[in-house]
Enzyme design. Structure first.
Site, mmCIF file in Angstrom:
data_model
loop_
_atom_site.group_PDB
_atom_site.id
_atom_site.type_symbol
_atom_site.label_atom_id
_atom_site.label_comp_id
_atom_site.label_asym_id
_atom_site.label_seq_id
_atom_site.Cartn_x
_atom_site.Cartn_y
_atom_site.Cartn_z
ATOM 1 N N LYS A 132 0.840 -1.207 0.000
ATOM 2 C CA LYS A 132 0.000 0.000 0.000
ATOM 3 C C LYS A 132 0.876 1.259 0.000
ATOM 4 C CE LYS A 132 -0.306 -0.307 5.046
ATOM 5 N NZ LYS A 132 -1.091 -0.884 6.156
ATOM 6 N N TYR A 163 12.551 31.435 6.326
ATOM 7 C CA TYR A 163 11.267 32.037 6.674
ATOM 8 C C TYR A 163 11.139 32.281 8.173
ATOM 9 C CZ TYR A 163 9.312 31.158 1.997
ATOM 10 O OH TYR A 163 9.042 31.155 0.660
HETATM 11 C C1 LIG Z 1 -0.189 -1.804 6.927
HETATM 12 C C2 LIG Z 1 -0.674 -3.088 7.466
HETATM 13 C C3 LIG Z 1 0.205 -4.177 7.654
HETATM 14 C C4 LIG Z 1 1.697 -4.075 7.500
HETATM 15 O O1 LIG Z 1 2.295 -3.819 8.761
HETATM 16 P P1 LIG Z 1 3.891 -3.691 8.907
HETATM 17 O O2 LIG Z 1 4.060 -3.282 10.323
HETATM 18 O O3 LIG Z 1 4.311 -2.636 7.948
HETATM 19 O O4 LIG Z 1 4.464 -5.014 8.587
HETATM 20 C C5 LIG Z 1 -0.346 -5.391 8.008
HETATM 21 N N1 LIG Z 1 -1.682 -5.530 8.212
HETATM 22 C C6 LIG Z 1 -2.538 -4.492 8.092
HETATM 23 C C7 LIG Z 1 -3.984 -4.706 8.356
HETATM 24 C C8 LIG Z 1 -2.061 -3.232 7.725
HETATM 25 O O5 LIG Z 1 -2.918 -2.207 7.629
#
Ligand SMILES: *Cc1c(COP(=O)(O)O)cnc(C)c1O
Length: 368
Positions: free
Chosen positions: A38, A264
């Protein structure tokens, strides 16, 4: 460091392959591996990462949203893709792209059955998400009968897996809570199996879960951050290799006199003679304003230079007073010599946030 003359995020696919092998080595040979890709594969390059992992025979992918899954299908990815957080408005698109939804609530389940029926699908693969304590998304334990009632008519759905998510898998101090979540999950899936008459694939572990609770690997695990080289634990980090390396280049140097200010709101006020360098990367590239103010460093010719003053949209200024450097020299923000975890910690955040923050404006360069 190899300068490419502009802000660049290098994606090392050999490091990815190494991390995949390392994590698989923690599991039983029969345990399936779901790679979480993702958010552009944690800010790297979703298609390049997915293609590499598909070639390495990963069992499953997960994305958060339907549009991410569509991008993978358009790139020719054939491996099953679980969509963790699909929105009902995208159900038709999800089905048209052979994506598999996580279903987590009774109303959503009914809506999905309706769309599946209208699209004349049979045994459409779905995944049931149960809440065991994270209190974010998920069916409740006592939803099992409802789920079965609505999935078994007309064989329109096939429950491929049942899963849950740990709230604090990286936290040793929350071991008791995590074990309780695992136990609750085991009970729910036992009931589900019994009533369903077959065993869906069960999965609850993320990366830190794989490291800390290997006994709960069930039939599959889901790993994101570990694949990208971080394990929420310095011992594990030492075994993994960072996939993403963020570098930039010095645009201009300035001599600053005592009493002058930089940037800034005049946020950096110099008490002495300083030399600063301006870099072509800012908060629009993902380096948020919390990285300013002097507590975060970047590496210039191997030496630490603090980010001073306020982070601008397209630029940051660093103090290079005691560093031998010139315009055009490469600068490392994170990667091998300074981990994204250390970089993030200096601004009180976590590797996940800095990795996924690197915006699409930054050039990606694939290695390996
Ligand atoms: C993002 C996510 C993961 C991955 O977790 P990591 O700590 O990056 O391994 C696994 N399960 C779900 C439901 C997630 O949303």
């Amino acid at each position: 460091m190899n300068s490419v003359g502009e802000t660049t995020l290098e994606i090392n696919l050999n490091a990815l392959a190494h991390n995949f092998k390392y994590l698989k080595g923690k599991l039983r040979p029969t345990t399936k591996f779901l790679a979480v890709v993702k958010a552009f594969a944690y800010g790297s390059d979703m298609v390049a990462v997915a293609q590499k992992l598909e070639a390495l025979k990963v069992d499953y992918f997960a994305v958060a949203y339907v549009k991410e899954g569509v991008l993978l299908r358009e790139a020719g990815i054939k491996t099953p893709i679980l969509v963790l957080h699909p929105q009902p408005i995208n159900f038709e698109k999800l089905i048209a792209n052979c994506l598999e939804p996580s279903l987590y609530a009774p109303k959503m389940l009914r809506q999905f059955v309706q769309v599946v029926t209208a699209m004349k699908q049979k045994n459409y693969p779905v995944h049931l998400k149960f809440n065991t304590g994270l209190n974010r998304l998920g069916f409740w334990e006592n939803d099992v009968d409802y789920i079965l009632e609505h999935t078994q008519k007309d064989d329109c759905l096939k429950i491929v897996s049942a899963f849950s998510h740990l709230a604090a898998s990286e936290d040793e101090g929350e071991k008791e809570f995590s074990l309780r979540q695992i136990d609750t999950f085991r009970k729910i899936t036992e009931e589900l199996e019994e009533k369903l008459g077959y065993t869906p694939v069960r999965h609850i572990l993320n990366t830190s879960g794989i490291i800390n609770y290997p006994d709960a690997q069930f039939e599959m695990v889901r790993s994101g951050i570990g694949l990208y080289g971080y394990g929420n634990d310095s011992k594990i980090d030492a075994e993994l290799q960072p996939v993403a390396t963020l570098t930039t280049v010095i645009s201009q140097r300035h001599k600053i006199e005592p009493g002058e200010t930089v940037g800034y709101n005049r946020a950096f006020a110099s008490t002495g003679y300083r030399i600063t360098a301006t870099l072509p990367i800012g908060h629009a590239d993902g380096i948020g304003r919390h990285y300013g103010g002097g507590s975060t460093v970047v590496l210039v010719n191997g030496q630490k230079a603090p980010i001073i003053g306020n982070v601008c949209m397209d630029m940051i200024m660093i103090d290079v007073t005691n560093i031998d450097c010139k315009e055009g020299d490469p600068v490392l923000l994170f990667g091998d010599d300074q981990s994204a975890e250390a970089f993030a910690q200096s601004a009180n955040t976590i590797s996940y946030e800095i990795l996924t923050a690197i915006s699409q404006r930054v050039t990606r360069k694939i290695k390996g």
